[in-house]
Design a protein around this motif. Structure first.
Motif, PDB file in Angstrom:
ATOM      1  N   PHE A   1     -15.746   4.015  -0.109  1.00  0.00           N
ATOM      2  CA  PHE A   1     -14.401   3.735  -0.814  1.00  0.00           C
ATOM      3  C   PHE A   1     -14.435   2.331  -1.505  1.00  0.00           C
ATOM      4  O   PHE A   1     -13.721   2.182  -2.637  1.00  0.00           O
ATOM      5  CB  PHE A   1     -13.151   4.263  -0.206  1.00  0.00           C
ATOM      6  N   GLY A   2     -14.599   1.403  -0.694  1.00  0.00           N
ATOM      7  CA  GLY A   2     -14.652   0.108  -1.183  1.00  0.00           C
ATOM      8  C   GLY A   2     -15.421  -0.287  -2.441  1.00  0.00           C
ATOM      9  O   GLY A   2     -15.186  -0.960  -3.305  1.00  0.00           O
ATOM     10  N   LYS A   3     -16.661   0.360  -2.516  1.00  0.00           N
ATOM     11  CA  LYS A   3     -17.848   0.187  -3.697  1.00  0.00           C
ATOM     12  C   LYS A   3     -17.019   0.797  -5.086  1.00  0.00           C
ATOM     13  O   LYS A   3     -17.320   0.336  -5.925  1.00  0.00           O
ATOM     14  CB  LYS A   3     -19.065   0.965  -3.306  1.00  0.00           C
ATOM     15  N   ASP A   4     -16.344   1.913  -4.392  1.00  0.00           N
ATOM     16  CA  ASP A   4     -15.534   2.563  -5.681  1.00  0.00           C
ATOM     17  C   ASP A   4     -14.220   2.067  -6.255  1.00  0.00           C
ATOM     18  O   ASP A   4     -13.677   2.672  -6.951  1.00  0.00           O
ATOM     19  CB  ASP A   4     -15.487   4.119  -5.429  1.00  0.00           C
ATOM     20  N   GLY A   5     -13.813   0.827  -5.499  1.00  0.00           N
ATOM     21  CA  GLY A   5     -12.284   0.418  -5.725  1.00  0.00           C
ATOM     22  C   GLY A   5     -11.514   1.118  -5.498  1.00  0.00           C
ATOM     23  O   GLY A   5     -10.264   0.761  -5.972  1.00  0.00           O
ATOM     24  N   LEU A   6     -11.570   2.124  -4.264  1.00  0.00           N
ATOM     25  CA  LEU A   6     -10.497   2.873  -3.714  1.00  0.00           C
ATOM     26  C   LEU A   6      -9.868   2.392  -2.243  1.00  0.00           C
ATOM     27  O   LEU A   6      -9.240   3.220  -1.955  1.00  0.00           O
ATOM     28  CB  LEU A   6     -10.731   4.330  -3.929  1.00  0.00           C
ATOM     29  N   LEU A   7     -10.366   1.573  -1.942  1.00  0.00           N
ATOM     30  CA  LEU A   7     -10.190   0.930  -0.562  1.00  0.00           C
ATOM     31  C   LEU A   7      -8.739   0.198  -0.633  1.00  0.00           C
ATOM     32  O   LEU A   7      -8.687  -0.885  -1.594  1.00  0.00           O
ATOM     33  CB  LEU A   7     -11.040   0.156   0.065  1.00  0.00           C
ATOM     34  N   VAL A   8      -7.875   0.560   0.104  1.00  0.00           N
ATOM     35  CA  VAL A   8      -6.492  -0.278  -0.197  1.00  0.00           C
ATOM     36  C   VAL A   8      -6.321  -1.126   1.249  1.00  0.00           C
ATOM     37  O   VAL A   8      -6.074  -2.351   1.093  1.00  0.00           O
ATOM     38  CB  VAL A   8      -5.222   0.884   0.117  1.00  0.00           C
ATOM     39  N   SER A   9      -6.825  -0.692   2.488  1.00  0.00           N
ATOM     40  CA  SER A   9      -6.980  -1.489   3.637  1.00  0.00           C
ATOM     41  C   SER A   9      -8.154  -1.332   4.494  1.00  0.00           C
ATOM     42  O   SER A   9      -8.721  -0.292   4.740  1.00  0.00           O
ATOM     43  CB  SER A   9      -5.702  -1.029   4.493  1.00  0.00           C
ATOM     44  N   ALA A  10      -8.921  -2.495   4.588  1.00  0.00           N
ATOM     45  CA  ALA A  10     -10.177  -2.318   5.442  1.00  0.00           C
ATOM     46  C   ALA A  10     -10.108  -1.861   6.773  1.00  0.00           C
ATOM     47  O   ALA A  10      -8.907  -1.872   7.390  1.00  0.00           O
ATOM     48  CB  ALA A  10     -10.828  -3.687   5.371  1.00  0.00           C
ATOM     49  N   PRO A  11     -11.153  -1.424   7.293  1.00  0.00           N
ATOM     50  CA  PRO A  11     -11.075  -0.605   8.801  1.00  0.00           C
ATOM     51  C   PRO A  11     -10.360  -1.841   9.799  1.00  0.00           C
ATOM     52  O   PRO A  11     -10.769  -3.198   9.468  1.00  0.00           O
ATOM     53  CB  PRO A  11     -12.413  -0.527   9.190  1.00  0.00           C
ATOM     54  N   ARG A  12      -9.496  -1.434  10.510  1.00  0.00           N
ATOM     55  CA  ARG A  12      -8.869  -2.231  11.382  1.00  0.00           C
ATOM     56  C   ARG A  12      -8.370  -1.524  12.484  1.00  0.00           C
ATOM     57  O   ARG A  12      -8.040  -0.340  12.409  1.00  0.00           O
ATOM     58  CB  ARG A  12      -7.962  -3.177  11.053  1.00  0.00           C
ATOM     59  N   ARG A  13      -8.010  -2.025  13.777  1.00  0.00           N
ATOM     60  CA  ARG A  13      -7.378  -1.473  14.849  1.00  0.00           C
ATOM     61  C   ARG A  13      -5.756  -1.672  14.572  1.00  0.00           C
ATOM     62  O   ARG A  13      -5.393  -2.807  14.627  1.00  0.00           O
ATOM     63  CB  ARG A  13      -7.747  -1.980  16.312  1.00  0.00           C
ATOM     64  N   THR A  14      -4.802  -0.709  14.460  1.00  0.00           N
ATOM     65  CA  THR A  14      -3.590  -0.873  14.120  1.00  0.00           C
ATOM     66  C   THR A  14      -2.589  -1.053  15.418  1.00  0.00           C
ATOM     67  O   THR A  14      -3.444  -1.028  16.439  1.00  0.00           O
ATOM     68  CB  THR A  14      -2.881   0.249  13.600  1.00  0.00           C
ATOM     69  N   GLY A  15      -1.595  -1.585  15.207  1.00  0.00           N
ATOM     70  CA  GLY A  15      -0.700  -1.671  16.424  1.00  0.00           C
ATOM     71  C   GLY A  15      -0.479  -0.534  17.299  1.00  0.00           C
ATOM     72  O   GLY A  15      -0.130  -0.613  18.401  1.00  0.00           O
ATOM     73  N   ASP A  16      -0.320   0.693  16.587  1.00  0.00           N
ATOM     74  CA  ASP A  16      -0.319   1.932  17.427  1.00  0.00           C
ATOM     75  C   ASP A  16      -1.674   2.435  17.864  1.00  0.00           C
ATOM     76  O   ASP A  16      -1.612   3.604  18.329  1.00  0.00           O
ATOM     77  CB  ASP A  16       0.508   2.904  16.313  1.00  0.00           C
ATOM     78  N   GLY A  17      -2.536   1.554  18.063  1.00  0.00           N
ATOM     79  CA  GLY A  17      -3.976   2.158  18.394  1.00  0.00           C
ATOM     80  C   GLY A  17      -4.857   2.831  17.519  1.00  0.00           C
ATOM     81  O   GLY A  17      -6.092   3.026  18.286  1.00  0.00           O
ATOM     82  N   TYR A  18      -4.615   3.044  16.490  1.00  0.00           N
ATOM     83  CA  TYR A  18      -5.564   3.881  15.760  1.00  0.00           C
ATOM     84  C   TYR A  18      -6.696   2.824  15.200  1.00  0.00           C
ATOM     85  O   TYR A  18      -6.183   1.604  14.573  1.00  0.00           O
ATOM     86  CB  TYR A  18      -4.958   4.493  14.552  1.00  0.00           C
ATOM     87  N   TYR A  19      -8.001   3.259  14.814  1.00  0.00           N
ATOM     88  CA  TYR A  19      -8.815   2.669  14.116  1.00  0.00           C
ATOM     89  C   TYR A  19      -8.800   3.110  12.689  1.00  0.00           C
ATOM     90  O   TYR A  19      -9.135   4.386  12.818  1.00  0.00           O
ATOM     91  CB  TYR A  19     -10.212   2.456  14.829  1.00  0.00           C
ATOM     92  N   GLU A  20      -8.239   2.782  11.862  1.00  0.00           N
ATOM     93  CA  GLU A  20      -8.236   3.229  10.504  1.00  0.00           C
ATOM     94  C   GLU A  20      -8.461   2.391   9.254  1.00  0.00           C
ATOM     95  O   GLU A  20      -8.524   1.127   9.384  1.00  0.00           O
ATOM     96  CB  GLU A  20      -6.854   3.646  10.275  1.00  0.00           C
ATOM     97  N   ALA A  21      -8.975   3.000   8.173  1.00  0.00           N
ATOM     98  CA  ALA A  21      -8.934   2.377   6.777  1.00  0.00           C
ATOM     99  C   ALA A  21      -7.915   3.202   5.851  1.00  0.00           C
ATOM    100  O   ALA A  21      -7.713   4.348   6.098  1.00  0.00           O
ATOM    101  CB  ALA A  21     -10.159   2.398   6.395  1.00  0.00           C
ATOM    102  N   VAL A  22      -7.298   2.519   5.089  1.00  0.00           N
ATOM    103  CA  VAL A  22      -6.688   3.492   3.896  1.00  0.00           C
ATOM    104  C   VAL A  22      -7.200   3.337   2.750  1.00  0.00           C
ATOM    105  O   VAL A  22      -7.485   2.161   2.186  1.00  0.00           O
ATOM    106  CB  VAL A  22      -5.172   2.696   3.849  1.00  0.00           C
ATOM    107  N   VAL A  23      -7.258   4.363   2.100  1.00  0.00           N
ATOM    108  CA  VAL A  23      -7.774   4.635   0.861  1.00  0.00           C
ATOM    109  C   VAL A  23      -6.750   5.325  -0.170  1.00  0.00           C
ATOM    110  O   VAL A  23      -5.845   5.973   0.296  1.00  0.00           O
ATOM    111  CB  VAL A  23      -9.092   5.571   0.983  1.00  0.00           C
ATOM    112  N   ARG A  24      -7.169   5.312  -1.532  1.00  0.00           N
ATOM    113  CA  ARG A  24      -6.143   5.781  -2.616  1.00  0.00           C
ATOM    114  C   ARG A  24      -6.869   6.931  -3.322  1.00  0.00           C
ATOM    115  O   ARG A  24      -7.665   6.688  -3.895  1.00  0.00           O
ATOM    116  CB  ARG A  24      -5.601   4.577  -3.403  1.00  0.00           C
ATOM    117  N   SER A  25      -5.960   8.045  -3.503  1.00  0.00           N
ATOM    118  CA  SER A  25      -6.390   9.070  -4.261  1.00  0.00           C
ATOM    119  C   SER A  25      -6.221   8.653  -5.767  1.00  0.00           C
ATOM    120  O   SER A  25      -5.547   7.565  -6.221  1.00  0.00           O
ATOM    121  CB  SER A  25      -5.871  10.432  -4.172  1.00  0.00           C
TER     122      SER A  25
END
Length: 126
Positions: A92-116
């Protein structure tokens, strides 16, 4: 009780269907055009595993995504591992659709955020 499907309004039905097929390997159902509501069209997207369906809906009255507003905020899709979150985020980053890079959030999820293409946020979680 079981979730039957999720519905998302889009301003570009075919572009949205391509997004789900290209990035999530979804199966795209046939286009439906309503005889009762002129201009309404939809397609069902089935994600791998067959348990989650998204109804993509389009109509000439649909405006652009408002950003943060009352209502559903995002859809979270579990991909099974930290490594897979990283792989998906890189694409998604290569295509310019990554909003938030992978990280461990305060609620314990390892996540990345992308946009449609329409601005709907999708969390990619382990």
């Amino acid at each position: 009780m079981k979730l039957a499907h999720i519905a998302l309004w889009t301003t570009g039905l075919e572009a949205s269907a391509r997004f789900w097929r290209e990035y999530f390997d979804a199966t795209i159902g046939p286009r439906y055009e309503s005889r009762n509501r002129p201009g309404f069209a939809s397609r069902f997207v089935t994600l791998p595993g067959g348990e989650l369906q998204i109804e993509l809906m389009q109509g000439p009255w649909v405006g652009p995504h408002p950003g943060e507003a009352a209502g559903w905020a995002h859809l979270a899709l579990a991909v099974g591992s930290v490594a897979e979150v990283d792989r998906v985020a890189e694409r998604f980053g290569k295509d310019g659709l990554l909003v938030s890079a992978p990280r461990r959030t305060g609620d314990g999820y390892y996540e990345a955020v992308v946009r449609s293409p329409d601005g709907t946020l999708v969390e990619i979680v382990e």
